[in-house]
Scaffold this active site. Structure first.
Site, PDB file in Angstrom:
ATOM      1  N   ARG A 223       0.864  -1.168   0.000  1.00 28.19           N
ATOM      2  CA  ARG A 223       0.000   0.000   0.000  1.00 28.19           C
ATOM      3  C   ARG A 223       0.900   1.218   0.000  1.00 28.19           C
ATOM      4  O   ARG A 223       2.120   1.091   0.098  1.00 28.19           O
ATOM      5  CB  ARG A 223      -0.931   0.009   1.208  1.00 28.19           C
ATOM      6  CG  ARG A 223      -0.204   0.195   2.524  1.00 28.19           C
ATOM      7  CD  ARG A 223      -1.179   0.203   3.676  1.00 28.19           C
ATOM      8  NE  ARG A 223      -2.047   1.377   3.658  1.00 28.19           N
ATOM      9  CZ  ARG A 223      -1.794   2.513   4.319  1.00 28.19           C
ATOM     10  NH1 ARG A 223      -0.704   2.639   5.041  1.00 28.19           N
ATOM     11  NH2 ARG A 223      -2.621   3.525   4.272  1.00 28.19           N
ATOM     12  N   TYR A 316      -2.312  15.873  11.796  1.00 23.95           N
ATOM     13  CA  TYR A 316      -1.554  14.643  12.045  1.00 23.95           C
ATOM     14  C   TYR A 316      -0.293  14.585  11.190  1.00 23.95           C
ATOM     15  O   TYR A 316       0.762  14.162  11.647  1.00 23.95           O
ATOM     16  CB  TYR A 316      -2.434  13.419  11.767  1.00 23.95           C
ATOM     17  CG  TYR A 316      -1.685  12.125  11.862  1.00 23.95           C
ATOM     18  CD1 TYR A 316      -1.157  11.695  13.076  1.00 23.95           C
ATOM     19  CD2 TYR A 316      -1.504  11.317  10.737  1.00 23.95           C
ATOM     20  CE1 TYR A 316      -0.458  10.496  13.160  1.00 23.95           C
ATOM     21  CE2 TYR A 316      -0.813  10.121  10.819  1.00 23.95           C
ATOM     22  CZ  TYR A 316      -0.293   9.718  12.031  1.00 23.95           C
ATOM     23  OH  TYR A 316       0.399   8.544  12.114  1.00 23.95           O
ATOM     24  N   LYS A 317      -0.405  15.025   9.961  1.00 26.04           N
ATOM     25  CA  LYS A 317       0.753  14.973   9.064  1.00 26.04           C
ATOM     26  C   LYS A 317       1.709  16.146   9.287  1.00 26.04           C
ATOM     27  O   LYS A 317       2.750  16.215   8.646  1.00 26.04           O
ATOM     28  CB  LYS A 317       0.277  14.933   7.603  1.00 26.04           C
ATOM     29  CG  LYS A 317      -0.407  13.610   7.230  1.00 26.04           C
ATOM     30  CD  LYS A 317      -0.911  13.626   5.799  1.00 26.04           C
ATOM     31  CE  LYS A 317      -1.715  12.367   5.453  1.00 26.04           C
ATOM     32  NZ  LYS A 317      -0.898  11.150   5.345  1.00 26.04           N
TER      33      LYS A 317
END
Lengths: 346, 321
Positions: A223, A316-317
């Site tokens: 992924r 979050y990133k």
């Protein structure tokens, strides 16, 4: 024809660049003009020529320099590579997988000769020529996991499977998007994913765990994930946050093109045959905004993805501070034209 | 989702009569080369073409994981079974070509163990053949306790004793030899992990005794040899594919679904791995649940079934397949 390995840095003067050929094979992660989590797992089978999926383990022009950067990280912080005592066998599994695949995919650069448990490994780009006994750690300069992953791009987590869960019991992590092996070592699948927002509520991790536990030998999967990094720094670790965290404050409209990078991870999953553990390689690819916008489709699409990203994900990133500046910069490359489906440049 | 190929073309290179109930089969790659490396406790699924019917039966690999020039399995003849073991015993001959799956391990060694304590009953000895070979090759600490009916049916007891001597303990029913499990469990060093493979009654006994003695669940590993049982035929509606099927007396529900051209995921075909779990849309009748995957609550709810081993009796059954 061999790969033209570059000499470049991922720290200090940041001389990292992608060649035009490398830009074209960049694994752009958005198949549509928006982004939300999904398990997005697909079979990891060799793909089209001149893509990063041509071989099971991609080796590219940054190989030699990335391995040099890894050695620098390990010299400063040996805890970036750890293996709990029961994971040595999984280390040998990993060594076998990486050596056989590299030798098969890039015979001009790597070769492996096996005579029973007497192995001879040659890594020409790094100038390594070693003979050792497979299964006997005393015949290698490092334990098997560290030995082979010092010669392999990307991070590697090795997950033990038991008690209906996966456990992060070994790994080497020097090119990570702000997570720490030393912190996560010994945790199970739900514990190390605990900080991820939204996905738990969506049931993503339960489904992913069920899939991974059933992953079979000979049928690897992959992924992708993405984030952004300021300056082409591979080691964006919590351990070194003091060195790179402040980079986020340095983005200006004038330096976006050179300083801001899209960071894509190709995450792979392999069942290891002797140990029944799971190998989880996480390969990082960086691309500058200046390089990204050489594809008009990628420029338009990334502008839309970044502009419309849910605030929790941006938080979050770690993109909150500089996102408006980058969106504004990218908007110059988005004329509102429709984009074609799929990942590739037009 | 399935990636890559899961099937291996093999040729039967030898069939050995081990005793009156057990035959051993040797497989090599038809087109040469070594077979995939595996870990002790792994099984392969063997495809059998039996008069137009395809059977897919799992068997533990019993050869050494350190030598994959060939794979070997041992099959105990079950005269009352659905016919898979009879097919292997009667029809499979040296030189025959067959198809097997890649190895899958649902009964893996816990490599944290300071000592591996193994308890086998009958044909449940087979995964331990591979596990002991794997451990012995690395100087691992193990001890095997093996219960069987008599000397004639003590499958591979001679081989194991020759290899591992006093690490093998044999208990023959007809000699009145009995494993004193309470005592065995109470005298193990810290860091011992327990493995049991054999008849359902034995697994239940070992698990219960270990639990009673305070062994944590995580230290007790077991593998059920639950072959699907035959039963009365029944009819099923597969709602998603809009197909009606009949499950024959000697057929499992999973096999009947596959015969209708569907490919539900599976690993163990023995009610353990959970891959083929199927939702029930409606039913009028009684489930015969034989799996070890679903909870008792799931069984009572009538909402789920494991088609690899479970059956149904009644008027109608509609599944989400």
């Amino acid at each position: 024809m061999g790969i033209n390995f570059k000499q470049e840095t991922f720290r200090d003067d940041f001389s990292f660049r992608n060649s035009p050929e490398q830009v074209r094979r960049f694994p752009f992660p958005f198949h549509e003009d928006g982004y939300m989590y999904s398990v997005n797992i697909e079979p990891h089978v060799p793909g089209a020529k001149n893509t990063v999926f041509e071989h099971l383990f991609d080796v590219d022009e940054h190989y030699v320099s990335e391995m040099h950067d890894r050695a620098l990280v390990l010299a400063e912080d040996p805890l970036r590579c750890q293996s709990l005592p029961h994971m040595t066998l999984a280390g040998w599994d990993t060594l076998e997988l990486l050596m056989t695949e590299k030798a098969k995919s890039y015979p001009e650069h790597f070769s492996l000769t096996r005579d029973g448990d007497k192995w001879h490994w040659v890594n020409r780009p790094l100038g390594i020529d070693d003979r050792f006994t497979f299964g006997d750690t005393s015949t290698l300069p490092y334990d098997p996991l560290e030995y082979i992953t010092r010669q392999s791009q990307g991070d590697f987590a090795v997950l033990d499977q038991r008690d209906g869960n996966l456990w992060m019991d070994a790994g080497i992590v020097t090119t990570q998007a702000d997570w720490s092996l030393d912190f996560d070592i010994g945790m199970n699948f739900f514990e190390w994913h605990a900080p991820v927002p939204l996905a738990h509520e969506m049931g993503v991790f339960k489904r992913a765990l069920k899939f991974l536990m059933a992953l079979q030998q000979g049928q690897p999967a992959r992924r992708h994930n993405w984030t952004m990094t300021i300056n082409p720094r591979l080691d964006t670790s919590p351990e070194n946050y003091h060195k790179w965290g402040t980079d986020r404050t340095t983005v200006t409209p004038e330096n976006v093109g050179d300083k801001v990078h899209l960071r894509v991870e190709i995450q792979m999953f392999f069942r290891l045959p002797r140990s029944n553990a799971l190998l989880f390689p996480i390969r990082c690819y960086l691309i500058k905004m200046d390089e990204l916008v050489t594809s008009p489709k990628w420029a338009r699409r990334f502008h839309r993805v970044l502009r419309d990203l849910p605030p929790e994900l941006a938080e979050y990133k770690g993109l909150v501070r500089y996102r408006p500046t980058v969106v504004e910069w990218l908007s110059k490359y988005d004329d509102g034209a429709p984009t074609s489906p799929g990942f590739g440049p037009d | 989702m399935r990636a890559g190929s899961n099937r291996i073309d093999v040729t039967v290179t030898d069939v050995v009569v081990v005793n009156e109930l057990v035959k051993r089969f040797h497989f090599e790659r038809t087109h040469g080369g070594i077979l995939p490396t595996f870990s002790g406790g792994a099984h392969v699924v063997v495809e059998m073409r039996d008069e137009g019917k395809t059977r897919l039966n799992p068997y533990s690999l019993m050869s050494s994981p350190l030598d994959t020039r060939d794979y070997t399995i041992s099959v105990r003849r079950d005269d009352a079974g659905r016919g898979g073991s009879l097919f292997m015993h009667r029809e499979v001959k040296p030189g025959q070509r067959m198809v097997i799956s890649n190895p899958v391990n649902l009964f893996s060694l816990d490599l944290r163990a300071k000592k591996h304590l193994m308890i086998a009953g009958g044909i449940g000895i087979t995964p331990f053949m591979a596990q002991t070979a794997q451990l012995a090759g690395r100087g691992g600490n193990f001890e095997l306790h093996y219960a069987c009916r008599n000397d004639a049916l003590a499958t591979y007891a001679d081989v194991l004793t020759a290899r591992y001597d006093r690490r093998i303990h044999l208990y023959r029913d007809d000699h009145g030899e009995k494993l004193d499990l309470e005592k065995l469990l109470s005298t193990q060093p810290l860091g011992t992990y327990l493995y049991v493979c054999g008849p359902a009654g034995m697994i239940k006994w070992v698990r219960a005794t270990a639990a009673e003695a305070g062994w944590p669940d995580e230290t007790v590993h077991f593998e059920h040899f639950a072959a699907p049982q035959p039963g009365k035929p029944f009819d099923v509606r597969l709602a998603v594919s809009e197909v009606d099927i009949r499950v024959g007396e000697h057929e499992s529900l999973l096999e009947a679904i596959e015969a209708a051209g569907l490919n539900p995921p599976y690993l163990c075909r023995g009610g353990v791995c959970g891959q083929c779990e199927t939702n029930v849309i409606s039913y009028d009748g009684k489930f015969l649940h034989n799996d070890h995957w679903l909870s008792e609550e799931d069984h009572r709810s009538g909402c789920k079934i494991m088609p690899c081993v479970s059956r149904f009796e009644g008027k109608s059954l509609t599944l989400e397949r």
